[in-house]
Write an enzyme that holds these catalytic residues in place. Structure first.
Site, PDB file in Angstrom:
ATOM      1  N   ILE A   1      91.734  23.617 -51.489  1.00  0.00           N
ATOM      2  CA  ILE A   1      92.913  23.391 -50.657  1.00  0.00           C
ATOM      3  C   ILE A   1      93.447  24.787 -50.370  1.00  0.00           C
ATOM      4  CG2 ILE A   1      95.244  22.452 -50.519  1.00  0.00           C
ATOM      5  CD1 ILE A   1      94.282  20.133 -52.288  1.00  0.00           C
TER       6      ILE A   1
ATOM      7  N   TYR B   1      98.125  19.252 -59.562  1.00  0.00           N
ATOM      8  CA  TYR B   1      98.201  20.617 -59.030  1.00  0.00           C
ATOM      9  C   TYR B   1      98.697  21.531 -60.142  1.00  0.00           C
ATOM     10  CZ  TYR B   1      99.601  24.423 -55.790  1.00  0.00           C
ATOM     11  OH  TYR B   1      99.761  25.628 -55.149  1.00  0.00           O
TER      12      TYR B   1
ATOM     13  N   ARG C   1     103.721  29.678 -60.201  1.00  0.00           N
ATOM     14  CA  ARG C   1     104.936  29.102 -59.631  1.00  0.00           C
ATOM     15  C   ARG C   1     105.687  28.213 -60.624  1.00  0.00           C
ATOM     16  NH1 ARG C   1     105.875  29.619 -54.228  1.00  0.00           N
ATOM     17  NH2 ARG C   1     104.169  30.380 -52.929  1.00  0.00           N
TER      18      ARG C   1
ATOM     19  N   LYS D   1      93.868  20.309 -58.138  1.00  0.00           N
ATOM     20  CA  LYS D   1      93.896  21.580 -57.428  1.00  0.00           C
ATOM     21  C   LYS D   1      94.217  22.635 -58.481  1.00  0.00           C
ATOM     22  CE  LYS D   1      96.339  24.231 -53.864  1.00  0.00           C
ATOM     23  NZ  LYS D   1      97.488  24.286 -52.932  1.00  0.00           N
TER      24      LYS D   1
ATOM     25  N   TYR E   1     109.947  25.076 -63.669  1.00  0.00           N
ATOM     26  CA  TYR E   1     111.259  25.484 -64.176  1.00  0.00           C
ATOM     27  C   TYR E   1     111.586  24.881 -65.545  1.00  0.00           C
ATOM     28  CZ  TYR E   1     116.116  27.003 -64.262  1.00  0.00           C
ATOM     29  OH  TYR E   1     117.302  27.597 -64.614  1.00  0.00           O
TER      30      TYR E   1
ATOM     31  N   THR F   1     103.594  23.505 -50.950  1.00  0.00           N
ATOM     32  CA  THR F   1     104.429  24.703 -51.088  1.00  0.00           C
ATOM     33  C   THR F   1     104.417  25.535 -49.814  1.00  0.00           C
ATOM     34  OG1 THR F   1     103.791  24.763 -53.410  1.00  0.00           O
ATOM     35  CG2 THR F   1     104.850  26.729 -52.539  1.00  0.00           C
ATOM     36  N   THR F   2     103.243  25.655 -49.189  1.00  0.00           N
ATOM     37  CA  THR F   2     103.079  26.475 -47.992  1.00  0.00           C
ATOM     38  C   THR F   2     103.925  25.979 -46.830  1.00  0.00           C
ATOM     39  OG1 THR F   2     100.835  27.003 -48.719  1.00  0.00           O
ATOM     40  CG2 THR F   2     101.321  27.420 -46.416  1.00  0.00           C
TER      41      THR F   2
END
Length: 293
Positions: A206, A135, A140, A164, A109, A46-47
């Protein structure tokens, strides 16, 4: 998966003023991680603003990181999404030979049920030629992957090797640590609770803040894994304000400002993300100087 114990960092994608990918800056950032004690690198998370990159740009980022890393650190590739079929196809067709594992986010979503999440990762596990890190990031995805679902996946599929965990819930993380199968890694995805999670039995992090301050943060993680609690918490409190600041106006706007202060890249983001405001930029600037000096 001993290579995933310690400090991994979620690499940013630096951009030039014309918004093209800055491969020279990305190379510098990779070297900065290698030189300052980071244990492994996560590519296209994402980063990295992956949602705004074209297919060609993703390949450019991957190839740049592989070349800059030069086999020095293990690499993890972000391969996830809310279209299970598309994720499976990518895992079947992409060359993953340079990567130790893939990091795959819980579907966002769509808001699947726990059974839907299980079936999504079952399909991924059956398709992936390399190990998988789950993850969980409810902030999010709008859905929380419950410990019961994670443990079911960890027990049913040997190539699901870690999670994660970024729910921001230390109790949930502790339940995972308590009941996980032997060898399964619970990795912090939340910089602020990294040290408590490690001390509870977690395998590391992470991190986002870790790529800005790799020497300090990787030392803290190492001390935590060695159960040197007082020394580890000294570093935690040294960087705690910076952790709050880099997420105050969104990720990766904050960490890109850190890199800008360090002279490693421009603080340029792609819409819909925007730069931090001047007040936060000034506070980040002051904090960076305190930590690195």
């Amino acid at each position: 998966m001993q290579s995933l114990i310690g400090t991994g960092v979620a690499l940013i994608t630096p951009f030039k003023k014309d918004l093209s990918v800055d491969t020279e800056a990305l190379t510098k950032i990779v070297h900065y991680q290698i030189d300052n004690g980071i244990d492994y690198l996560v590519v296209l998370g994402t980063t990295a603003e992956t949602a705004t990159l074209t297919t060609a740009e993703k390949e450019l980022v991957i190839n740049t990181v592989i070349k800059a890393n030069n086999n020095k650190l293990p690499l993890v590739l972000g391969v996830g999404g809310n279209n299970t079929y598309q994720v499976v196809e990518e895992l079947k067709t992409r060359d993953l030979s340079s990567f130790t594992a893939v990091l795959s986010v819980s579907p966002y979503y769509n808001k699947p049920t726990q059974e839907g999440i299980y079936q999504h990762f079952k399909a991924i596990a059956e398709a992936s030629p390399i190990p998988i890190i789950l993850y969980n990031v409810p902030g999010r995805t709008a859905s929380n992957m419950l410990p019961s679902t994670v443990l079911r996946l960890a027990n049913d599929f040997k190539n699901i090797v870690a999670i994660k965990e970024a729910a921001g819930d230390i109790v949930q993380a502790m339940k995972l640590i308590q009941h996980k199968p032997e060898g399964f890694l619970v990795i912090s995805g939340d910089d602020m609770v990294t040290l408590p999670m490690i001390l509870a039995g977690g395998a590391g992090v992470i991190s986002v803040i870790g790529e800005g301050f790799p020497k300090q943060f990787s030392t803290m993680v190492r001390l935590g894994l060695e159960r040197k609690v007082e020394e580890a918490y000294q570093i935690h409190y040294q960087v705690a304000d910076a952790i709050d600041m880099i997420f105050e106006q969104g990720n990766p706007a904050g960490i890109k400002e850190v890199f800008h202060v360090l002279g490693l890249c421009e603080n340029i983001l792609r819409l819909p993300l925007v730069n931090v405001n001047e007040d936060l930029a000034n506070r980040i600037r002051q904090t960076v100087k305190k930590i690195v000096n």
